[in-house]
Design a protein around this motif. Structure first.
Motif: not given
Length: 226
Positions: A29, A32-34, A38, A42-44, A46, A102, A163, A191
């Motif tokens: 977590r 992650l992008s946000d 981060g 990386t969130t993108e 998932l 995540a 990642c 990512s």
């Protein structure tokens, strides 16, 4: 988007998906992008990564989640990150929510990460097919139990995702190649991908494929097992 063309693999490098394991790298977590520290993009990945993990479980093949756990003060961190962690910043700190995998990545009913077990260099069982392994540096094999675990699981091929490609996945891929594992990379489930990086990895025998192609390969494995 990347456009690197896949290369035909030879007899010594072509993946054996029936004896493969999926290796996810640092999909926690706090990365992650946000998140405050981060990694962009990386969130993108998932959705593709969740599909990849699900396909491995459906095929009855192992999934190994490689994780970071930075102790307060950064004493166990890479040198490049120690100054930041010494300043009091906490990233993937043992026992924190940010250190956990995540959402949607662990199997249903999986326990949280066990910092004591992982920091002691032992694998943690997360489900019927899933394991977690702590790594103290970029590469997943450096001072870890990963190679021993893969030997017990009868794995000769590693499929990487996570990642982020220039750092930990790439270092881990090189280490896997040095140990004569057959290697593949899921390009839409990692990512910070670039065409140049994919071309370079293909040059050391890494098969580059996307999630849909991997799902097809694993469906074939599952069908042969029935």
């Amino acid at each position: 988007m990347t456009t690197a063309e896949p290369r035909t693999q030879g007899p010594y490098t072509a993946p054996h998906f029936a004896t493969s394991a999926l290796i996810t790298i640092d999909v926690q977590r706090d990365f992650l992008s946000d998140a405050p520290y981060g990694v962009p993009g990386t969130t993108e990945i998932l959705p593709a990564l969740r599909r990849t993990v699900s396909a491995y479980r459906a095929a009855g093949r192992p999934v190994v989640h490689i994780v970071r756990l930075y102790e307060d003060g950064g004493g166990n961190a890479d040198l490049v990150r120690r100054q930041l962690l010494e300043s009091g910043v906490r990233i993937a700190a043992p026992g924190t929510a940010g250190s956990e995998l995540a959402e949607g990545l662990p199997p249903e009913g999986a326990p949280g990460l066990d910092p004591e077990l992982l920091l002691a260099g032992r694998p943690q069982r997360l489900g019927a097919y899933d394991h977690a392994v702590f790594k103290p540096r970029w590469g997943a094999f450096h001072r870890t139990c990963l190679e021993e675990l893969l030997g017990r699981l009868g794995v000769d091929t590693l499929v990487f995702a996570g990642c982020n490609l220039p750092n930990c996945p790439r270092a881990s891929i090189v280490q896997a190649s040095e140990r004569d594992f057959r290697v593949a990379l899921v390009r839409d489930a990692v990512s910070r991908v670039t065409d140049s990086a994919l071309t370079e990895l293909a040059g050391i025998g890494v098969e580059i494929l996307d999630t849909a192609a991997l799902e097809g390969k694993l469906a074939e494995v599952a069908a042969r097992a029935d």
